[in-house]
Design a protein around this motif. Sequence first.
Motif, PDB file in Angstrom:
ATOM      1  N   GLY A   1       0.811  -1.211   0.000  1.00 27.09           N
ATOM      2  CA  GLY A   1       0.000   0.000   0.000  1.00 27.09           C
ATOM      3  C   GLY A   1       0.842   1.257   0.000  1.00 27.09           C
ATOM      4  O   GLY A   1       1.295   1.693   1.060  1.00 27.09           O
ATOM      5  N   PRO A   2       1.079   1.862  -1.169  1.00 32.31           N
ATOM      6  CA  PRO A   2       1.876   3.085  -1.237  1.00 32.31           C
ATOM      7  C   PRO A   2       1.018   4.335  -1.102  1.00 32.31           C
ATOM      8  O   PRO A   2      -0.217   4.277  -1.119  1.00 32.31           O
ATOM      9  CB  PRO A   2       2.472   3.014  -2.647  1.00 32.31           C
ATOM     10  N   SER A   3       1.696   5.460  -0.974  1.00 34.13           N
ATOM     11  CA  SER A   3       1.068   6.766  -1.133  1.00 34.13           C
ATOM     12  C   SER A   3       1.412   7.238  -2.540  1.00 34.13           C
ATOM     13  O   SER A   3       2.562   7.127  -2.960  1.00 34.13           O
ATOM     14  CB  SER A   3       1.612   7.747  -0.092  1.00 34.13           C
ATOM     15  N   MET A   4       0.411   7.750  -3.275  1.00 35.92           N
ATOM     16  CA  MET A   4       0.641   8.113  -4.674  1.00 35.92           C
ATOM     17  C   MET A   4       0.164   9.521  -4.968  1.00 35.92           C
ATOM     18  O   MET A   4      -0.853   9.967  -4.441  1.00 35.92           O
ATOM     19  CB  MET A   4      -0.058   7.103  -5.592  1.00 35.92           C
ATOM     20  N   MET A   5       0.928  10.200  -5.828  1.00 35.44           N
ATOM     21  CA  MET A   5       0.691  11.605  -6.155  1.00 35.44           C
ATOM     22  C   MET A   5       0.616  11.779  -7.662  1.00 35.44           C
ATOM     23  O   MET A   5       1.577  12.216  -8.299  1.00 35.44           O
ATOM     24  CB  MET A   5       1.830  12.454  -5.576  1.00 35.44           C
ATOM     25  N   PRO A   6      -0.502  11.429  -8.288  1.00 35.83           N
ATOM     26  CA  PRO A   6      -0.606  11.552  -9.739  1.00 35.83           C
ATOM     27  C   PRO A   6      -0.910  12.974 -10.193  1.00 35.83           C
ATOM     28  O   PRO A   6      -1.548  13.750  -9.481  1.00 35.83           O
ATOM     29  CB  PRO A   6      -1.775  10.617 -10.085  1.00 35.83           C
ATOM     30  N   GLY A   7      -0.425  13.295 -11.386  1.00 31.95           N
ATOM     31  CA  GLY A   7      -0.814  14.530 -12.050  1.00 31.95           C
ATOM     32  C   GLY A   7      -1.860  14.189 -13.103  1.00 31.95           C
ATOM     33  O   GLY A   7      -2.720  13.355 -12.882  1.00 31.95           O
TER      34      GLY A   7
END
Length: 239
Positions: free
Chosen positions: A129-135
């Motif tokens: 379970g990652p933390s993700m920062m999509p644009g």
Amino acid sequence: MVGLGTMGRALLLNMADKGNAVAGFDIDPEKAHSLVSDGGAPVDGFTDIKEFVQSIHRPRAIMILVPAGAPVDSVLNSLSPYLEEGDFVIDGGNSYFKDTDRRLKEMEGKGFGFMGMGVSGGEKGARLGPSMMPGGTEAQYERVRPVLESIAAHHNGTPCVARMGLGSAGHYVKTVHNGIEYAMMQLISEVYDVMKDYHPSDRDCADHFAGWAEGPAGGYLLEITAHILRYPDDKGQGM
């Protein structure tokens, strides 16, 4: 998923475990053909880029996780001849945000979409379970949001993923995130150096870090610092 190294493999298997239909590509046959989910189901792996792209339902969303820089451009050049209108590519590596803006223009010029996304959590986070920062655009994010939310870490029931904005916003936020994290690591190191003058025992130092981890400044870095300092070496002493 293009790139089945430590992060790419872990993230792909996380997706498979959550019931998502996935496929992986790597130039290394051993990496491509040894994909098995926790449920025991094999995951399709390819070493031929054309076969890989053609195996994916249209419109395609393809994530790449390769080292930043020239390898990203190489992968995009390899994928482009086989992509079709409506397909888009997600760069999940630690790319420089200005490179992401350049690649976005280049891919859009070919009729394809492109999104930069920061991924935080390391191998364990990618797998569990990652933390993700999509644009990317809102439409692009909505296409992949169910998959991203299914694999993300959760905090108080909320998935740790959110669209950061257009263009390179995702990679820019990841750059800031990394800068903060490295500053915290430096601070922890300097605090430990000072503490050793007053607490020769690493276990005593660990108790202080563990206490801080329970307070308002608490977090993963303090937790693992305490854990490491309590871990015995081959002489039974702290690390």
